[in-house]
Design a protein around this motif. Sequence first.
Motif: not given
Length: 137
Positions: A19, A36, A57-58, A77-78
């Motif tokens: 991560q 994204p 993604q986040g 984050t992702d």
Amino acid sequence: MIDDYLSLEMVLKFNDVGQWTLKINSGRPHARLLQPGCGIAVYREGVPVPVMSGPVQGIQKYWTVDTDSGEGALFVTDADGNQIVASRLAFPDPGNAVEQQARASDSAAGRPGRSVHSLPRCAVPPRRMKRIWLAGV
């Protein structure tokens, strides 16, 4: 190249999904690059290949009284790119369709990870993943 971030945390895992979290001021020009569907690749000085890569993604925007007042900051984050491999069903013989699998398991030999690197080239056309690039393949 994004070099004006506030912090970067990466958890790299051997043979598992890692991560990452990047914190950047939202008013920076590079913050607009983090959308994204886009991805990042993290390089270490002196190392010619990325030490980690993965999709965005986040995205979470936040403000604090001290350092992130004004336009605020973003947490992006992702998981790392290993999530692509982890989310796929792997066959012992990727060159054959499901009904033509003759072996129950694969005993890959040679350089570690070589079987993963060969998947995009030898998979049957319906199972190939477009837009996947692996270094050294």
